[in-house]
Scaffold this active site. Structure first.
Site, PDB file in Angstrom:
ATOM      1  N   LYS A 160      28.205   7.471 -37.762  1.00 23.63           N
ATOM      2  CA  LYS A 160      27.661   6.659 -36.660  1.00 23.63           C
ATOM      3  C   LYS A 160      26.175   6.343 -36.916  1.00 23.63           C
ATOM      4  CE  LYS A 160      30.995   8.537 -33.387  1.00 23.63           C
ATOM      5  NZ  LYS A 160      31.302   9.509 -32.325  1.00 23.63           N
ATOM      6  N   GLN A 190      28.947  13.972 -28.474  1.00 23.51           N
ATOM      7  CA  GLN A 190      29.985  14.082 -29.508  1.00 23.51           C
ATOM      8  C   GLN A 190      30.990  15.164 -29.135  1.00 23.51           C
ATOM      9  OE1 GLN A 190      30.346  12.086 -32.290  1.00 23.51           O
ATOM     10  NE2 GLN A 190      32.257  13.185 -32.621  1.00 23.51           N
ATOM     11  N   ASP A 211      30.581   5.508 -24.684  1.00 26.36           N
ATOM     12  CA  ASP A 211      31.913   5.999 -25.062  1.00 26.36           C
ATOM     13  C   ASP A 211      32.928   5.685 -23.967  1.00 26.36           C
ATOM     14  OD1 ASP A 211      31.845   6.961 -27.618  1.00 26.36           O
ATOM     15  OD2 ASP A 211      31.386   9.038 -27.067  1.00 26.36           O
TER      16      ASP A 211
END
Ligand code: NAP
Length: 289
Positions: free
Chosen positions: A54, A98, A121
């Protein structure tokens, strides 16, 4: 042997990154510097790899990224403090936590602390609820990437029988809702299967488009699909042969019209969609939209 069209996520993701790089450059010309905060707790090896990819993808398109790497032993309060800091800091347009978190941390509670306006997200209850309500703001990157991949290959979605294997929170469930939205990227007739589905093959054979996100290697074999199916394999399973999907490629591909490879299918699209959501957040949070 019939050779299917390979849905090359790596190639499409590269095109999307170059489109985003242009948008980022335009934003920078108007004084907006898109910035993503990543919170990483512990040293789970796949998570370290995902965060590195990422960071690399952000750098490639010009998104400023800062990773807050906490030790495995971090407390809920320590993680919460960074989430709140990123919610408040106007120089960050977006943040992600994460996953998975170490087992002593309450993932759902911590995700719920992320501002829905910076939740790229799309996993906060507000953003998942908005998707279900038909008014999405940020949609989880993997379902978004699957739809984008189909659209870029001009594979119709509207009106088609799409079967999803897996009702997970990250892929299956949000994807079903995305495919049910009104419009050409939605309007599908969606069936969701899971581990309690009896006679899975009955449903998978009905699919015009089959999406598999179960985390079970070789769950779908050639005898379970119909000729001409489009197959999207979101599974990521680590084995001694490297990363494999949920679909037995060798037996399914000869019957498919199109199929994603693993790796190189859904994975790169997921990262590209995180970047897309981050650019969207920069525009929205700078009140350009
Ligand atoms: P998850 O939350 O564990 O969900 C898995 C789903 O598969 C569950 O709904 C489960 O049913 C179902 N399932 C398990 N075994 C099954 C079987 N034998 N038959 C039918 N259904 C079965 O997983 P997830 O987070 O959604 O992820 C799914 C897969 O996608 C994993 O391999 C993950 O690594 C991968 N993934 C890939 C990306 C990417 O970027 N490519 C991103 C995220 C996830 P129950 O609900 O009944 O348990």
């Amino acid at each position: 042997m019939n050779m299917p069209l390979i849905l090359d996520g790596r190639r499409v993701a590269k095109t999307i990154r170059s489109e985003l790089a242009e948008q980022v450059s335009n934003l920078k010309s108007s004084g907006i510097n898109p910035r993503l905060g990543i919170i990483l707790v512990g040293n789970h090896p796949p998570s370290l790899l995902y965060v590195t990819s990422k960071e690399k993808a952000c750098a490639e398109v010009g998104i400023d990224v800062k990773t807050f790497h906490l030790p495995e032993s971090a407390s809920k309060e320590q993680v919460a403090e960074i989430i709140h800091q990123l919610n408040e800091d106007r120089t960050f347009h977006a943040q992600i936590l994460q996953l998975p978190l170490p087992s002593h941390l309450p993932s759902e509670e911590l995700i719920g602390m992320i501002s829905p306006f910076k939740d790229v997200d799309g996993l906060t209850p507000v953003n998942l609820g908005r998707l279900v309500a038909g008014r999405p703001l940020y949609v989880p990157a993997t379902p978004l990437g699957i739809v984008e991949l189909l659209v870029r290959y001009s594979i119709p979605i509207s009106g088609r029988r799409i079967v999803i294997v897996g009702r997970g929170e990250l892929v299956g469930k949000p994807l079903a809702n995305l495919l049910l939205l009104h419009g050409t990227r939605g309007d599908a007739t969606v069936t969701i299967c899971h581990s309690k589905t009896t006679n899975l093959a009955h449903f998978t054979k009905e699919a015009e488009v089959l999406v598999v996100a179960a985390g079970r290697p070789s769950l779908i074999t050639g005898d379970m699909v119909s000729e001409g199916v489009v197959v999207v394999d979101a599974g990521i399973n680590r084995s001694e042969h490297g990363v494999v999907g949920d679909v037995d490629f060798n037996s399914v591909a000869p019957k498919a019209q199109a199929i994603t490879p693993v790796p190189g299918g859904v994975g790169p699209m997921t990262v590209a969609m995180l970047l897309k959501n981050t650019v969207l957040a920069a525009k929205k949070n700078a009140s350009l939209l």
